[in-house]
Design a protein around this motif. Structure first.
Motif, PDB file in Angstrom:
ATOM      1  N   TRP A 110      -0.527  -1.939   3.145  1.00 57.29           N
ATOM      2  CA  TRP A 110      -1.250  -3.128   2.724  1.00 57.29           C
ATOM      3  C   TRP A 110      -0.366  -4.358   2.853  1.00 57.29           C
ATOM      4  CZ3 TRP A 110       1.172  -5.343  -1.432  1.00 57.29           C
ATOM      5  CH2 TRP A 110       1.759  -4.518  -2.396  1.00 57.29           C
ATOM      6  N   ARG A 112       0.211  -8.454   2.026  1.00 54.88           N
ATOM      7  CA  ARG A 112      -0.098  -9.634   1.233  1.00 54.88           C
ATOM      8  C   ARG A 112       0.953 -10.695   1.509  1.00 54.88           C
ATOM      9  NH1 ARG A 112      -3.713  -6.710   1.001  1.00 54.88           N
ATOM     10  NH2 ARG A 112      -4.873  -5.915  -0.793  1.00 54.88           N
ATOM     11  N   MET A 126      -2.262 -10.383  -6.529  1.00 57.85           N
ATOM     12  CA  MET A 126      -1.826 -10.373  -5.131  1.00 57.85           C
ATOM     13  C   MET A 126      -2.832 -11.161  -4.281  1.00 57.85           C
ATOM     14  SD  MET A 126       0.087  -6.777  -4.420  1.00 57.85           S
ATOM     15  CE  MET A 126      -1.303  -5.672  -4.538  1.00 57.85           C
ATOM     16  N   ARG A 127      -2.291 -11.836  -3.265  1.00 52.54           N
ATOM     17  CA  ARG A 127      -3.132 -12.696  -2.433  1.00 52.54           C
ATOM     18  C   ARG A 127      -2.731 -12.582  -0.969  1.00 52.54           C
ATOM     19  NH1 ARG A 127      -6.549 -16.966  -1.992  1.00 52.54           N
ATOM     20  NH2 ARG A 127      -6.033 -18.639  -0.544  1.00 52.54           N
ATOM     21  N   PHE A 128      -3.742 -12.651  -0.113  1.00 52.71           N
ATOM     22  CA  PHE A 128      -3.527 -12.774   1.328  1.00 52.71           C
ATOM     23  C   PHE A 128      -4.010 -14.150   1.735  1.00 52.71           C
ATOM     24  CE2 PHE A 128      -4.866 -12.589   5.749  1.00 52.71           C
ATOM     25  CZ  PHE A 128      -3.793 -11.947   6.361  1.00 52.71           C
ATOM     26  N   ASN A 176       7.599 -10.248   1.537  1.00 50.94           N
ATOM     27  CA  ASN A 176       6.280  -9.757   1.123  1.00 50.94           C
ATOM     28  C   ASN A 176       5.561  -9.055   2.263  1.00 50.94           C
ATOM     29  OD1 ASN A 176       6.789 -10.918  -1.365  1.00 50.94           O
ATOM     30  ND2 ASN A 176       5.483 -12.708  -1.011  1.00 50.94           N
ATOM     31  N   PHE A 314      -7.999 -13.121  -2.729  1.00 55.63           N
ATOM     32  CA  PHE A 314      -7.074 -12.659  -3.767  1.00 55.63           C
ATOM     33  C   PHE A 314      -7.722 -11.502  -4.516  1.00 55.63           C
ATOM     34  CE2 PHE A 314      -9.699 -15.553  -6.256  1.00 55.63           C
ATOM     35  CZ  PHE A 314      -9.741 -14.982  -7.535  1.00 55.63           C
ATOM     36  N   GLU A 315      -6.887 -10.726  -5.188  1.00 57.41           N
ATOM     37  CA  GLU A 315      -7.365  -9.562  -5.918  1.00 57.41           C
ATOM     38  C   GLU A 315      -7.843 -10.002  -7.298  1.00 57.41           C
ATOM     39  OE1 GLU A 315      -4.927  -6.138  -5.644  1.00 57.41           O
ATOM     40  OE2 GLU A 315      -4.679  -6.358  -3.481  1.00 57.41           O
TER      41      GLU A 315
END
Length: 399
Positions: A110, A112, A126-128, A176, A314-315
């Motif tokens: 995964w 991010r 957590m964010r992409f 990251n 984002f989660e």
């Protein structure tokens, strides 16, 4: 569903006893210290069982037996690594394990851009960020021809973003994105990542799909023979990254995999967060579409910035975001009821509250990114509440 909790072993700052207090019934774990491609030693498997039992729970699911890059590219030691994967399945089965999760994402697990992005109410998630990722790819990693993979507006915005970045942000992005598998010691420097990318030259989407089918053709019959369900986790995020193909991102991808190796042991890890990053993935539909081959479930939610592919996201909290979690759980409970009527031994599907926002005391605990104690406890409590309500006699979904 059987409520499980991911535990990274003795190094985890959230203990097995914490998981039991949160309401978990079983543990999801792996031997992260064993090198990828090697057989898991029987004494190390037994030791992990003992560590989990000492905390009051049992080891239910292995996540994951890593699939080596040699296997994915069919180079180097790939045949030996497949034989070792098969032997590890046999040893895990002998120890009582019945479910093994894995993924087939090339190089990166995964991905991010920010592991602790601050939400509106001060939680960390957590964010992409698509612009940050493009800035990393084009200007920090400097992958050859990277800019050609992005539309003009995104390359322009990535350039502006990069030229305004502080050095600390540039370093953090590299760490990251190159972090590797959760809980593992793997990770890549920029030079190592570029070298890994070169190993995928000539491997397009169709080739990688065939390599997955070849892998499953070897390991799924062994899993079936020893009574283990193996289940593929989807791409996270579910679109190509760094010029690499992705092959488990959509309904069609999973259908191809299941049809090509059509044995019951070959199944799906339904991750509502990973698949939910694409607006064209209808998670309640997918839960019904692949119901009889879902062997493991990750329940989490994401909020997308836009309904495009790819996009930033984002989660979010487990009951927020773009996925209708009530409808997903209803579909899973319906499938469990059907399995019970058929007399299937695997009628109870293991589920874990995947990831979680850092809230309250999580903010100072320093746990594995995405795996806080209180944020996951909150998610598990919410998910259990939905399940308990839908299983009430008035609704009858629990069979």
């Amino acid at each position: 569903m059987r409520h499980t909790w991911r535990w990274f072993g003795p190094i985890d700052k959230v203990s097995v006893r914490d998981a039991a207090q949160a309401g978990a019934e079983g543990i999801v774990s792996a031997l992260h210290h064993i090198a990828t491609g090697e057989v898991w030693p029987e004494d190390e498997i037994a030791k992990r069982h003992d560590e989990i039992r000492a905390g009051g729970l049992v080891w239910d699911v292995v996540e994951s037996i890593p699939v080596s890059e040699d296997i994915k590219t069919q180079t180097g030691d790939w045949k030996r690594h497949i034989a070792n994967w098969q032997e590890t399945l046999r040893r895990l089965s002998a120890s009582g394990i019945r479910t093994v999760c894995y993924n087939f994402m090339p190089i990166l697990d995964w991905t991010r851009t920010d592991l602790r992005w601050e939400t509106g109410h001060g939680a960390k998630a957590m964010r992409f960020d698509l612009v940050d990722f493009a800035a990393f790819d084009i200007h920090i990693l400097k992958r050859p021809q990277a800019a050609a993979d992005y539309p003009d507006w995104l390359t322009d915005e990535a350039a502006r973003r990069f030229h305004g970045m502080l050095d600390a942000k540039i370093v953090a992005l590299g760490k990251n994105i190159g972090a590797g598998l959760p809980g593992s010691a793997d990770g890549y420097t920029l030079e190592q990542l570029l070298e890994k990318l070169r190993s995928y030259r000539g491997i397009n989407r169709e080739r990688l799909q065939q390599n997955l089918v070849d892998f499953l053709s070897d390991v799924a019959p062994v899993a079936q023979q020893v009574g283990i369900n193996i289940c593929a986790h989807g791409d996270d995020p579910p679109w190509p990254l760094l010029g690499l193909p992705r092959i488990l991102s959509t309904e069609g991808d999973y259908a191809h995999m299941l049809d090509a190796v059509d044995v019951s042991a070959n199944g799906v890890t339904l991750c509502t967060g990973s698949l939910g990053a694409r607006p064209d993935n209808d998670l309640p539909f997918l839960a019904k579409r692949f119901a009889d081959r879902i062997h493991f479930v990750h329940l989490r939610n994401v909020t997308r910035d836009t309904d495009t592919v790819p996009c930033s996201f984002f989660e979010d909290e487990h009951l927020e975001g773009g996925t209708d979690m009530v409808a997903v759980i209803a579909a899973l409970l319906t499938e469990e009821a059907r399995r019970r009527k058929e007399g299937r031994e695997d009628h109870q599907i293991p589920m874990r509250p995947d990831h979680g926002q850092e809230i309250l005391d999580d903010l100072t605990r320093g746990a594995q990114p995405g795996y806080p104690a209180i944020g996951r406890l909150k998610g598990l409590a919410e998910l259990r509440g939905i399940e308990r309500t839908l299983s009430h006699a008035r609704y009858g979904l629990g069979g």
